[in-house]
Design an enzyme around this catalytic site. Structure first.
Site, PDB file in Angstrom:
ATOM      1  CG  HIS B  68     -57.259 -21.472 -31.543  1.00  0.00           C
ATOM      2  ND1 HIS B  68     -58.153 -20.795 -30.724  1.00  0.00           N
ATOM      3  CD2 HIS B  68     -57.243 -22.621 -31.644  1.00  0.00           C
ATOM      4  CE1 HIS B  68     -58.454 -22.077 -30.028  1.00  0.00           C
ATOM      5  NE2 HIS B  68     -57.953 -22.699 -30.193  1.00  0.00           N
ATOM      6  CG  HIS B  70     -57.049 -26.394 -31.910  1.00  0.00           C
ATOM      7  ND1 HIS B  70     -56.620 -25.949 -30.566  1.00  0.00           N
ATOM      8  CD2 HIS B  70     -56.370 -27.021 -32.678  1.00  0.00           C
ATOM      9  CE1 HIS B  70     -55.472 -26.565 -30.630  1.00  0.00           C
ATOM     10  NE2 HIS B  70     -54.969 -27.265 -31.801  1.00  0.00           N
ATOM     11  CG  ASP B  72     -62.134 -27.038 -29.946  1.00  0.00           C
ATOM     12  OD1 ASP B  72     -61.057 -26.563 -30.687  1.00  0.00           O
ATOM     13  OD2 ASP B  72     -62.084 -27.047 -28.563  1.00  0.00           O
ATOM     14  CG  HIS B  73     -61.706 -22.679 -30.761  1.00  0.00           C
ATOM     15  ND1 HIS B  73     -62.111 -21.723 -30.018  1.00  0.00           N
ATOM     16  CD2 HIS B  73     -61.291 -23.777 -30.060  1.00  0.00           C
ATOM     17  CE1 HIS B  73     -61.771 -22.318 -28.434  1.00  0.00           C
ATOM     18  NE2 HIS B  73     -61.236 -23.282 -28.622  1.00  0.00           N
ATOM     19  CG  HIS B 157     -54.138 -22.677 -27.737  1.00  0.00           C
ATOM     20  ND1 HIS B 157     -54.130 -23.651 -26.839  1.00  0.00           N
ATOM     21  CD2 HIS B 157     -55.109 -22.950 -28.641  1.00  0.00           C
ATOM     22  CE1 HIS B 157     -55.062 -24.632 -27.181  1.00  0.00           C
ATOM     23  NE2 HIS B 157     -55.744 -24.172 -28.178  1.00  0.00           N
ATOM     24  CG  ASP B 178     -58.755 -22.661 -26.506  1.00  0.00           C
ATOM     25  OD1 ASP B 178     -59.647 -22.170 -25.930  1.00  0.00           O
ATOM     26  OD2 ASP B 178     -58.648 -23.868 -26.870  1.00  0.00           O
ATOM     27  CD  GLU B 203     -57.995 -21.942 -22.300  1.00  0.00           C
ATOM     28  OE1 GLU B 203     -58.671 -23.002 -21.871  1.00  0.00           O
ATOM     29  OE2 GLU B 203     -56.902 -21.658 -22.584  1.00  0.00           O
ATOM     30  CG  HIS B 414     -62.708 -23.774 -23.957  1.00  0.00           C
ATOM     31  ND1 HIS B 414     -61.668 -24.602 -23.621  1.00  0.00           N
ATOM     32  CD2 HIS B 414     -62.863 -24.030 -25.484  1.00  0.00           C
ATOM     33  CE1 HIS B 414     -61.285 -25.167 -24.575  1.00  0.00           C
ATOM     34  NE2 HIS B 414     -62.001 -25.005 -25.758  1.00  0.00           N
TER      35      HIS B 414
END
Lengths: 656, 599
Positions: B68, B70, B72-73, B157, B178, B203, B414
């Protein structure tokens, strides 16, 4: 493998396929053109249509019975039309027990309009597979149809005209009705909701298992948003159902051909209904005709469906009007589902052509009609009473349903504009012969244009596609092997393939030439670890295998033998009887005799006889008859001797 | 026996910088390629030198999958593909593909323009990187190459979040990214079928939390916001532009409508409007309720929420402001926070998880004095509230997903080590399957065992089926055949057919043993005796006594001959080698049960 054809019209398909114990229905389209036998349902009460004369000849032809019959039929220009509750021609459902159908695969929203008749009124208990856009767009199609019918209800149910002997002597177009006695009333909104709740949405390229026996996959077919061809495959066989396919570039995602290649069976239907015209030039002609009419101060009426090619028409026409300096001419879109179809068209980006798809990354709506709507150039109304009067400006272009001219607001506009030759009605839908459609409105002064836009495969495109896909056996409608009616010289307009295609027609059962030879089975690692294959030839090894067969969800697994089970023998000591072993090879007599000597048998007499030998062991009263492929040991009741001979012999032969 | 190896480069016993390397069936896959918000040095990106010390990554990876948008991904994606070097396919869903470049550009601007960092990826690199992306649809099976198949599932998410099912031959795994297991105001919940993968990589952000009902949390949130603005305070809600922000907007919008409130709500400009537009176009990815009503009313057209201007920071009176980014580590949200922090009437609501090292994390841990960059000290007097709105699965949700897809083992990423430990024990107890939680750079090797697929001749299968009568799932049947291996092809066929196919001449071996029985009278009498004997001893063998005096037991033949007045009769027992067991047994039976004579 068997195939049943339930539909009369190759462009409105409905099949049942029997394969590996699974019963699949492929599409269930409504032969919508049959409603041309009916008198249009006017939206306003004072329509001319309500004043048409009853069919007076009826009494003359049928006597007493004719009097009643004449109330069912009204006449217009030597043609008669049924003045009663509209009924629709469903597929030939009497041939199948619907409770036995496990799943229905839908290829496009236009090919599922008969679905409520099946899910709500038969014993069908399976699932329906369709893509999400197909399901949503079919909801709009069905809702539009049901709204038109419910909005102006007719009460008189007409059945008399349907009887065989009366039907045969009726004038056109009623005479041509196919099996009217099986026709059914339109479904309700409630039916539609119930029907669509049974649809399971699939994505393109998603593999769905059916009872573990088959897998079905929808592939983009390029015909309309979410339309799909289906691949039905087992581990070893592949059947392709190719319906409503387009190789042209319009708004939907292009056709995905590769997975259709090299099938055992390919069922082909829904080729173009207008083989003589080219859709690209027809769109051009459509735009020119519309612009000319507007320039001359006339209005343009386009009978259309609420989605599909209509979206392309908005796009092309607005562009053409811009180039003619006619940007200010309003376009009106009248359909009870227009706001839904416009809204839905803009949220299915994943199902659209690459160009349209990449727009949402900007982010912009994929279709230009979203902008036309926000600019006020394209205005949409649920019906003519939905505020249209307040905004109505002429000259204008009206897109309205239903393209059969038997239902919907389009009827009102024909009444309104029909008397003036400056106005134009442009037919674009290939589903209906336009002259038939206009029948009840004659005499008409309005200019009539026929620009049928059918993006389905032409015969040339179909032949090219078949050549690329190379099916072992092609199955087509019998009508596709002959030139179109009335044009016997156009022998190019047929489907050709070698071996010659098998053909279907309504009510026929075809046995398809698929012979299943293999099935998939899994061997557990425990069982596999006990196997000891022998290489008998370079690159080929063999071993005998015995296991218990476990069948679950149509999947076969071989496990190590268990103590209980059918066909499993237990020895008196409780161990499992090992099954048979196999011996192969030719016995080398000298080697055998030498081995016997080693075992302490000394008195051996060998005699040649015919194509073999006889070994005589007088001390043990034993004869061994040896031929090239067999050995027969004849001895007395002493087992120790026999076992010694047996083991010696086996050492000289190969064993599995 | 084959194996799957997993090495997290990021998100191993940690949150942030998700990047997990998997090797399955000879294919190497990278799941996610994120950045860490807690670091500003080289630790913010995964250490790609683990894959190769020099050269490009293309030949070491078969594909990269982004779950996705975000950061941090996906925050390290342009760095990985353009600066380290990777030209293979990158897979993500359509909404992710649409939104990800915008967030990357935003991130780049903050890093380069605000903080003045050099040697960072450029806008051009983001563009070339996005050209390598292949967009995928839910449930579509994508053939990466001849052996590798991937299939995305809905993960909830955020808009476009997906879980991925990977299959190579018989081996398979699921990477969740996530996900959330409870539908919220704008997204549905994650779903997966019973795909029984060898490994589930999940996660575990909320590994130990079991969240109370969503409705209570919402009421709580609204009450806190309402109380604060009624006292004349200002409410700051740091959010990421996409995701939670939209849900909270819908929540406040409907509440303001219902309570007829006039206090202004602002949304920091820029991303937001665009973001809402994406939500409108990707409505098929939102919750069922929004999908059903979008024709009449698009939930993402807000009435009460207006764009924010920096000048409004010092406006007197109450207001509610949504500002990015969500962890107060940079940008507008931090700027507003600095201004409003000294006033105890104000409030900051942290609606999501904060990574260690960020200001968000510090104030949530009760820090009331913060040291800022230029040695200034910021007194935090405003109220700090934490509301867990971030859409992750809680412990219950993770357990539910495991029971849905029935993996053979689980690997947690995660999340924080201590919490993972707890969840790991729980999974092992409840499902009895192995559970792993590798740290960054630590490799886990998972052994997998699979059945071997074989082509079985339908003739053989059907004959065995009909021989045993109607199928009965409770008693397995016996199947006997010859397994022929040629190259990679395995076939199970009838033994005789196999011998013939391979050109092997079968050798028929037959035994005939003769016994002499002392018995007067006609041979038929002896035969009758033997028949009764065999019938009583071998009940499950088909035994036949034919008119010519011979007895057949299965395929073994017994015949008696001799004259009526002879004292002994000869008994012939004849069988082929395949019936050795039965033949030998019958011979012994006759030998022991009847009085036999030596010649």
């Amino acid at each position: 493998m068997k195939l049943l054809c339930l539909s009369n019209q190759p462009s409105k398909p409905c099949f049942v396929l029997y394969f590996k114990g699974v019963t699949l229905m492929l599409d269930c389209a409504l032969d919508i053109a049959q409603i041309l036998s009916y008198l249009p349902v006017p939206v306003v009460a004072r329509s001319r249509l309500n004043k048409l004369a009853h069919w007076l000849l009826a009494t003359e032809k049928f006597g007493k019975q004719g009097e009643e019959l004449s109330h069912e039929l009204r006449e217009c220009g030597n043609r008669v039309f049924v003045d009663g509750v509209l009924e629709f021609a469903t597929p030939e459902l009497g041939m199948v027990d619907m409770a036995q159908v496990d799943a229905i695969l839908i290829s496009s929203c236009t090919n599922m309009l008969a679905l409520p008749y099946i899910t709500e009124y038969t014993g069908f208990k399976g699932v329906v597979y369709a893509t999400e856009p197909t399901m949503q767009m079919a909801r709009q199609f069905m809702t539009e149809l049901a709204t038109y019918v419910e909005r102006c209800p007719r009460t008189r149910v007409c059945n008399m005209w349907k009887s065989e002997e009366i039907l045969r002597s009726l004038p056109m177009p009623v005479r041509d009705a196919v099996n009217p006695s099986t026709w059914k009333k339109c479904y309700s909104m409630h039916d539609i909701a119930g029907c669509l709740s049974k649809v399971q949405c699939v994505g393109f390229n998603e593999k769905r298992g059916i009872f573990g026996a088959l897998k079905v996959t929808a592939l983009s077919s390029g015909y309309c948003i979410g339309s799909s061809n289906w691949v039905i495959h087992s581990e070893y066989e592949k059947v392709c159902y190719v319906a409503g396919t387009s190789t042209l570039t319009t708004h939907p995602k292009p056709i995905d051909q590769v997975p259709l290649k090299n099938s055992d069976i390919m069922i082909l239907c829904c080729l173009t209904q207008t083989p003589l015209t080219n859709p690209d030039s027809m769109i051009g002609e459509f735009c020119v005709n519309a612009a000319v009419t507007i320039k001359n101060g006339g209005n343009v009426l386009v009978p259309c469906y609420p989605l599909g090619v209509t979206f392309d028409l908005f796009e092309c026409l607005s562009g053409h009007l811009d180039s003619c300096g006619l940007s200010t001419v309003p376009m009106y879109f009248v359909s009870p589902v227009c706001d839904s179809t416009l809204a839905y068209s803009n949220i299915f980006a994943e199902w659209l052509s690459h160009v349209k798809q990449s727009k949402v990354y900007l982010p912009e709506p994929p279709f230009p009609h979203a902008e036309l709507v926000s600019l006020g150039r394209l205005r949409h109304y649920a019906n003519i009473h939905d505020g249209l009067q307040n905004d109505f400006k002429t000259p204008c272009i009206v897109f309205a349903g239903h393209p059969s001219l038997r239902l919907g607001d389009v009827i009102h506009f024909i009444d309104l504009w029909g008397k003036s030759p400056t106005n134009t009605i442009i037919f674009t839908e290939p589903d209906f012969p336009y002259l038939e459609a206009l029948g009840p409105f004659q005499p008409l002064q309005m200019r009539v244009c026929y620009c049928p836009i059918d993006t389905s495969l032409s015969f040339a495109q179909a032949n090219k596609l078949v050549k690329e896909l190379r099916p072992t056996q092609l199955v087509v409608s019998e009508t596709y092997l002959l030139p179109p009616a009335g044009m016997p010289q156009r022998t190019d307009l047929v489907v050709e393939w070698d071996p010659p295609p098998m053909t279907y027609k309504r009510g026929e059962i075809l046995t398809l030439p698929v012979k299943r030879k293999f099935e998939n089975i899994e061997i557990t690692p425990e069982l596999a670890s006990t196997l000891d294959p022998v290489e008998v030839k370079p690159g080929a090894a063999i071993t005998m295998l015995t296991g218990s067969l476990v069948v679950k969800d149509n999947k076969y697994t071989l496990e190590p033998l268990r103590k209980r089970g059918k066909g499993i023998k237990i020895e008196s000591d409780g161990s499992i009887v090992q099954p048979k072993s196999y011996i192969w090879g030719t016995l080398n007599i000298k080697m055998f005799v030498d081995s016997l000597t080693e075992q302490g048998i000394t008195d051996i007499k060998v005699e040649e006889s015919g194509d073999g030998s006889i070994i005589h062991l007088p001390n043990d009263d034993t004869l061994i008859q040896i031929e090239s492929g067999s050995t027969h040991i004849m001895c007395g009741g002493d087992e120790t001797v026999r076992i010694k001979l047996r083991d010696t012999l086996l050492k000289c032969l190969q064993k599995l | 026996m084959s194996e799957i190896t997993v090495t997290p480069l990021g998100a191993g016993q940690d949150v942030g910088r998700s990047c997990i390397l998997v090797s399955i069936g000879g294919k190497n896959i990278m799941f996610d390629c994120g950045m860490h918000m807690g670091f500003n040095d080289e630790r913010r990106f995964p250490d790609f030198s683990y894959i190769t010390k020099e050269g490009r990554l293309t030949e070491h990876l078969d594909c990269v999958i982004i779950s996705h948008f975000h950061l941090d991904h996906c925050g390290a994606l342009p760095y990985m593909s353009e600066m380290v070097g990777y030209d293979g396919p990158i897979y993500m869903t359509h909404p992710t593909k649409a939104i990800c470049p915008i967030l990357l550009e935003d991130y780049r601007k903050i890093t380069v323009e605000r903080k003045g960092e050099q040697n960072f990826f450029t806008s051009e690199m983001i563009k070339t990187c996005m050209k390598k992306v292949k967009a995928v649809n839910l449930h579509e099976v994508i053939q990466v190459d001849d052996e590798l198949e991937i299939k995305p599932y809905y993960a909830g998410h955020v808009l476009g979040a997906a879980m991925f099912h990977i299959q190579v031959g018989r081996q398979s795994l699921v990477y969740t990214g996530d996900y959330n297991m409870t539908p919220d105001r704008h997204l549905g919940s994650a779903w997966i079928d019973k795909c029984r993968p060898d490994l589930l990589i999940s996660e575990s952000t909320y590994a130990t939390t079991i969240r109370d009902s969503k409705r209570c949390r919402e009421r709580d949130f609204l009450k806190k916001v309402h109380d604060c603005v009624e006292r004349g305070g200002k409410v700051l809600i740091p959010v990421f532009a996409l995701g939670r922000a939209q849900e909270l907007c819908i929540l406040l919008e409907t509440y303001w409508d219902r309570m007829n409130l006039k206090v202004p709500i602002y949304f920091s400009l820029g991303l937001t409007e665009k973001a809402n537009h994406y939500y409108k176009l990707f409505i098929t990815w939102t919750s069922q309720k929004i999908k059903n009503t979008f024709v009449q009313r698009n939930m993402f057209e807000f009435k009460h929420i207006k764009p924010f201007d920096r000048a409004f920071i010092d406006n007197p009176g109450p207001m509610v402001v949504f500002a990015t980014p969500g962890m107060l580590h940079a940008g507008l949200s931090l700027q507003i926070f600095k201004k409003w922090a000294p006033n105890e009437n104000n409030m900051v609501i942290m609606p999501g998880y904060c990574v260690a090292g960020t200001i968000g994390h510090k104030i949530l841990n009760g820090a009331r004095r913060l040291e800022m960059e230029n040695k200034q000290v910021l007194e935090v007097k405003l109220k700090v509230e934490y509301m867990s709105f971030s859409a992750h699965a809680d412990a219950k949700g993770i357990m539910q997903l495991i029971s849905w897809c029935e993996p053979r083992s689980v690997l947690l990423v995660h999340g924080e080590a201590a919490k993972m430990e707890f969840l790991k024990r729980k999974i092992q107890q409840e499902f009895g399957i192995e559970c792993y939680m590798p740290a960054n750079g630590e490799t886990v090797c998972i052994q997998t065992q699979h059945n071997i697929p074989v082509d079985v001749s339908l003739k053989l299968l059907k004959r065995e089926a009909s021989a045993a009568g109607l199928p009965d799932p409770k008693t397995p049947r016996m199947l006997h055949g010859a397994l022929v291996m040629r190259g990679n092809k395995l076939q199970l066929i009838e033994p005789r057919q196999a011998l013939m196919d391979l050109g092997l001449a079968e050798h028929h071996l037959r035994f005939t043993s003769t016994l002499y029985v002392e018995e007067e009278g006609p041979p038929s009498k002896v035969a009758e005796n033997i028949y009764q004997l065999v019938k009583s001893k071998c009940k499950d063998q088909p035994t036949q006594y034919s008119s010519d005096g011979s007895i057949s037991v299965s395929d073994v033949l017994i015949s008696v001959s001799g004259e009526d007045d002879d004292k002994t009769k000869s008994v012939l027992v004849s069988w082929s080698h395949q019936d050795e067991v039965l033949g030998s047994f019958l011979l012994n039976l006759v030998n022991t049960e009847l009085t036999t004579a030596t010649e």
